[in-house]
Scaffold this motif. Structure first.
Motif, PDB file in Angstrom:
ATOM      1  N   GLY A  95     -55.688 -12.998 -48.219  1.00 46.38           N
ATOM      2  CA  GLY A  95     -56.447 -13.921 -47.385  1.00 46.38           C
ATOM      3  C   GLY A  95     -56.970 -13.221 -46.154  1.00 46.38           C
ATOM      4  N   PRO A  96     -57.973 -13.791 -45.505  1.00 45.18           N
ATOM      5  CA  PRO A  96     -58.508 -13.185 -44.281  1.00 45.18           C
ATOM      6  C   PRO A  96     -57.481 -13.225 -43.159  1.00 45.18           C
ATOM      7  CG  PRO A  96     -59.450 -15.359 -44.614  1.00 45.18           C
ATOM      8  CD  PRO A  96     -58.675 -15.042 -45.859  1.00 45.18           C
ATOM      9  N   ARG A  97     -57.499 -12.233 -42.314  1.00 49.58           N
ATOM     10  CA  ARG A  97     -56.532 -12.146 -41.219  1.00 49.58           C
ATOM     11  C   ARG A  97     -56.825 -13.226 -40.176  1.00 49.58           C
ATOM     12  NH1 ARG A  97     -53.009  -8.408 -39.418  1.00 49.58           N
ATOM     13  NH2 ARG A  97     -53.699  -6.950 -41.037  1.00 49.58           N
ATOM     14  N   PRO A  98     -55.823 -14.036 -39.812  1.00 50.13           N
ATOM     15  CA  PRO A  98     -56.052 -15.088 -38.812  1.00 50.13           C
ATOM     16  C   PRO A  98     -55.977 -14.548 -37.392  1.00 50.13           C
ATOM     17  CG  PRO A  98     -53.799 -15.205 -39.618  1.00 50.13           C
ATOM     18  CD  PRO A  98     -54.469 -14.102 -40.395  1.00 50.13           C
ATOM     19  N   LEU A  99     -56.641 -15.237 -36.487  1.00 49.85           N
ATOM     20  CA  LEU A  99     -56.568 -14.925 -35.064  1.00 49.85           C
ATOM     21  C   LEU A  99     -55.416 -15.712 -34.426  1.00 49.85           C
ATOM     22  CD1 LEU A  99     -60.334 -15.023 -34.005  1.00 49.85           C
ATOM     23  CD2 LEU A  99     -58.921 -13.008 -34.485  1.00 49.85           C
ATOM     24  N   PRO A 100     -54.906 -15.281 -33.302  1.00 53.07           N
ATOM     25  CA  PRO A 100     -53.880 -16.066 -32.601  1.00 53.07           C
ATOM     26  C   PRO A 100     -54.397 -17.461 -32.251  1.00 53.07           C
ATOM     27  CG  PRO A 100     -54.018 -13.861 -31.682  1.00 53.07           C
ATOM     28  CD  PRO A 100     -55.180 -13.996 -32.616  1.00 53.07           C
ATOM     29  N   ILE A 101     -53.523 -18.438 -32.369  1.00 53.05           N
ATOM     30  CA  ILE A 101     -53.742 -19.840 -32.007  1.00 53.05           C
ATOM     31  C   ILE A 101     -54.716 -20.539 -32.964  1.00 53.05           C
ATOM     32  CG2 ILE A 101     -54.483 -21.483 -30.225  1.00 53.05           C
ATOM     33  CD1 ILE A 101     -53.560 -19.515 -28.122  1.00 53.05           C
ATOM     34  N   ILE A 102     -55.959 -20.058 -33.100  1.00 53.06           N
ATOM     35  CA  ILE A 102     -56.948 -20.771 -33.920  1.00 53.06           C
ATOM     36  C   ILE A 102     -56.878 -20.388 -35.387  1.00 53.06           C
ATOM     37  CG2 ILE A 102     -58.513 -21.031 -31.971  1.00 53.06           C
ATOM     38  CD1 ILE A 102     -60.260 -18.829 -33.240  1.00 53.06           C
ATOM     39  N   GLY A 103     -56.163 -19.327 -35.742  1.00 58.34           N
ATOM     40  CA  GLY A 103     -56.059 -18.914 -37.137  1.00 58.34           C
ATOM     41  C   GLY A 103     -57.412 -18.531 -37.708  1.00 58.34           C
ATOM     42  N   ASN A 104     -57.782 -19.180 -38.834  1.00 58.96           N
ATOM     43  CA  ASN A 104     -59.065 -18.896 -39.501  1.00 58.96           C
ATOM     44  C   ASN A 104     -60.098 -19.992 -39.273  1.00 58.96           C
ATOM     45  OD1 ASN A 104     -56.744 -17.878 -41.739  1.00 58.96           O
ATOM     46  ND2 ASN A 104     -58.318 -16.375 -41.171  1.00 58.96           N
ATOM     47  N   LEU A 105     -59.862 -20.863 -38.300  1.00 56.23           N
ATOM     48  CA  LEU A 105     -60.794 -21.965 -38.052  1.00 56.23           C
ATOM     49  C   LEU A 105     -62.204 -21.463 -37.767  1.00 56.23           C
ATOM     50  CD1 LEU A 105     -58.676 -24.437 -35.865  1.00 56.23           C
ATOM     51  CD2 LEU A 105     -59.621 -24.873 -38.138  1.00 56.23           C
ATOM     52  N   HIS A 106     -62.303 -20.339 -37.082  1.00 53.97           N
ATOM     53  CA  HIS A 106     -63.620 -19.829 -36.692  1.00 53.97           C
ATOM     54  C   HIS A 106     -64.443 -19.364 -37.891  1.00 53.97           C
ATOM     55  CE1 HIS A 106     -61.125 -16.292 -37.207  1.00 53.97           C
ATOM     56  NE2 HIS A 106     -62.200 -15.527 -37.190  1.00 53.97           N
ATOM     57  N   GLN A 107     -63.813 -19.189 -39.043  1.00 55.96           N
ATOM     58  CA  GLN A 107     -64.519 -18.668 -40.219  1.00 55.96           C
ATOM     59  C   GLN A 107     -65.085 -19.762 -41.114  1.00 55.96           C
ATOM     60  OE1 GLN A 107     -61.063 -16.076 -41.417  1.00 55.96           O
ATOM     61  NE2 GLN A 107     -62.662 -14.515 -41.570  1.00 55.96           N
ATOM     62  N   LEU A 108     -64.747 -21.023 -40.868  1.00 55.95           N
ATOM     63  CA  LEU A 108     -65.146 -22.084 -41.795  1.00 55.95           C
ATOM     64  C   LEU A 108     -66.637 -22.400 -41.704  1.00 55.95           C
ATOM     65  CD1 LEU A 108     -62.157 -24.601 -41.634  1.00 55.95           C
ATOM     66  CD2 LEU A 108     -62.600 -22.741 -43.246  1.00 55.95           C
ATOM     67  N   GLY A 109     -67.207 -22.386 -40.504  1.00 57.80           N
ATOM     68  CA  GLY A 109     -68.627 -22.664 -40.365  1.00 57.80           C
ATOM     69  C   GLY A 109     -68.976 -24.124 -40.596  1.00 57.80           C
ATOM     70  N   GLU A 110     -70.283 -24.411 -40.714  1.00 59.80           N
ATOM     71  CA  GLU A 110     -70.744 -25.780 -40.903  1.00 59.80           C
ATOM     72  C   GLU A 110     -70.582 -26.255 -42.340  1.00 59.80           C
ATOM     73  OE1 GLU A 110     -74.727 -26.052 -39.533  1.00 59.80           O
ATOM     74  OE2 GLU A 110     -74.232 -25.645 -37.424  1.00 59.80           O
ATOM     75  N   LEU A 111     -70.494 -25.345 -43.300  1.00 66.64           N
ATOM     76  CA  LEU A 111     -70.325 -25.696 -44.715  1.00 66.64           C
ATOM     77  C   LEU A 111     -69.062 -25.000 -45.227  1.00 66.64           C
ATOM     78  CD1 LEU A 111     -74.040 -25.277 -45.885  1.00 66.64           C
ATOM     79  CD2 LEU A 111     -72.842 -27.422 -45.401  1.00 66.64           C
ATOM     80  N   PRO A 112     -67.888 -25.586 -44.969  1.00 65.78           N
ATOM     81  CA  PRO A 112     -66.631 -24.912 -45.324  1.00 65.78           C
ATOM     82  C   PRO A 112     -66.505 -24.590 -46.809  1.00 65.78           C
ATOM     83  CG  PRO A 112     -66.225 -26.760 -43.845  1.00 65.78           C
ATOM     84  CD  PRO A 112     -67.646 -26.848 -44.256  1.00 65.78           C
ATOM     85  N   HIS A 113     -67.032 -25.466 -47.694  1.00 70.36           N
ATOM     86  CA  HIS A 113     -66.881 -25.214 -49.128  1.00 70.36           C
ATOM     87  C   HIS A 113     -67.607 -23.931 -49.545  1.00 70.36           C
ATOM     88  CE1 HIS A 113     -70.593 -27.489 -48.612  1.00 70.36           C
ATOM     89  NE2 HIS A 113     -70.994 -27.118 -49.811  1.00 70.36           N
ATOM     90  N   ARG A 114     -68.756 -23.661 -48.924  1.00 65.71           N
ATOM     91  CA  ARG A 114     -69.480 -22.419 -49.242  1.00 65.71           C
ATOM     92  C   ARG A 114     -68.758 -21.213 -48.649  1.00 65.71           C
ATOM     93  NH1 ARG A 114     -75.973 -23.757 -48.676  1.00 65.71           N
ATOM     94  NH2 ARG A 114     -76.013 -25.505 -50.167  1.00 65.71           N
TER      95      ARG A 114
END
Length: 367
Positions: free
Chosen positions: A66-85
């Motif tokens: 899996g992608p490496r998470p950031l502290p506190i926010i984890g992988n939230l910043h990677q989801l974008g406006e279309l999380p399924h894509r």
């Protein structure tokens, strides 16, 4: 005369002798450092309680891909406006079973048919429940969340599922409502044809499909088509139930930062809780009126045979065999709301995508 003895708080409190002794820049630095250390400790505590699933390779522990998470926010910043894509693209890199951390909440994403079968069929009992910390369902459905969608697997959940699967979605019950479905589909096609013949405006297919599907769900659930809901006076609860359904869907679909970073939940940073409480109040009021009206009808008619889902639920609520299970009016309201909220978009999106695929197939065939 003896001087009063200073307490530790008198010395260490803001404005106390300890802080007055320090220069102002140092005091500010200490406060910021303490705040940073506190945030790091909270992040570590939440992540240590929900650590990554581990597996063993050659006697050595390793993480699920899996992608490496950031502290506190984890992988939230990677989801974008279309999380399924985004998830589909990430799965190309990390594989069909992928680990993400959204805030401090661990997620395992299944992106292939084989992985989905493992989750939904082979290990369905393990994945049957949903997390209990979601803010909107707790407020809208109630603290015990008697909804089939959000309740944890237990005796009540099994009874509610049995009622829905065996008594309502059974082949016998589907055959009973076959005429209703055929009539509503015919009305849907006629309305689309009439708009197409006028040719003055485009057909908003999603809205038309939602109206038709809501008609079917309404008749099967509470015995009334959607047109009856929309044509009564503005002071009636029937008008409010339509609005309540769409308000509930919108509230349940909102992103809540406190659901993913729990130690920020108490701040209500987005200010959604007031809205959730109002949505819950509206839905509770209109659905309870429908339940009370049907209960009065049953009292005047004796003990009629069940005609729709509401009849089945009221029969289950009054069954003495269920006295050890808290199957009350809150459960009846929650299950009715489940049918309206969960049944509308799923069927609408499926039909819309099927039609899109048929159109694309037809275009490719002509080319």
């Amino acid at each position: 005369m003896a001087m009063p003895q200073e307490s530790i708080w008198d010395v260490a409190a803001p404005g106390g002798r300890f802080w007055q002794w320090l220069p102002t820049p140092t005091t500010t630095s200490i406060l910021w450092a303490a705040l940073a250390l506190g945030l790091c400790w909270l992040w570590w505590k939440n992540n240590s309680q929900n650590d990554r699933p581990r597996r063993t390779q050659g006697g050595r522990k390793s993480f699920m891909p899996g992608p490496r998470p950031l502290p506190i926010i984890g992988n939230l910043h990677q989801l974008g406006e279309l999380p399924h894509r985004t998830l589909a693209e990430l799965s190309k890199t990390h594989g069909p079973l992928m680990f993400l951390r959204l805030g401090s909440v661990p997620f395992v994403v299944a992106s292939s048919s084989q992985a989905a079968k493992l989750v939904l069929q082979t290990h369905d009992k393990t994945f049957a429940g949903r997390p209990v910390h979601w803010t909107a369902p707790k407020i809208i459905m109630g603290p015990t969340m008697p909804s089939v969608l959000f309740h944890q697997p237990d005796a009540y959940w099994r009874l509610a599922r049995q009622i829905c699967v065996s008594d309502f979605f059974s082949n016998k019950r589907m055959h009973y409502f076959q005429g209703v479905r055929m009539r509503e589909v015919s009305n849907l096609l006629v309305s689309i044809l009439n708009v197409a013949l006028e040719g003055s405006k485009p057909i908003l297919l999603r809205e038309v499909l939602q109206a038709g599907i809501l008609n079917i769900i309404a008749i099967m659930s509470v015995g009334k088509p959607l047109q009856r809901f929309l044509t009564v006076g503005s002071g009636s609860c029937d008008v409010d139930i339509v609005r309540s359904i769409f308000e509930t869907k919108a509230s349940l679909g909102l992103f809540e930062i406190g659901d993913y970073i729990p130690w920020l939940a108490w701040l209500d940073l987005q200010g959604n809780r007031k809205r959730h409480r109002q949505v819950a109040k509206n839905a509770r009021t209109v659905l309870q009126r429908i339940v009370d009206t049907r209960r009065i009808q049953h009292g005047s008619q004796g003990n009629p045979s069940p005609q729709d889902l509401l009849d089945i639920l009221l029969k289950a609520a009054g069954d003495p065999n269920n006295k050890d299970i808290q199957f009350d009016d809150a459960a009846v309201r929650a299950i009715l709301l489940d049918m309206f909220v969960a049944g509308t978009d799923t069927a609408t999106m499926t039909i819309e995508w099927a039609l899109a695929e048929l159109l694309q197939t037809g275009i490719n065939f002509k080319n």
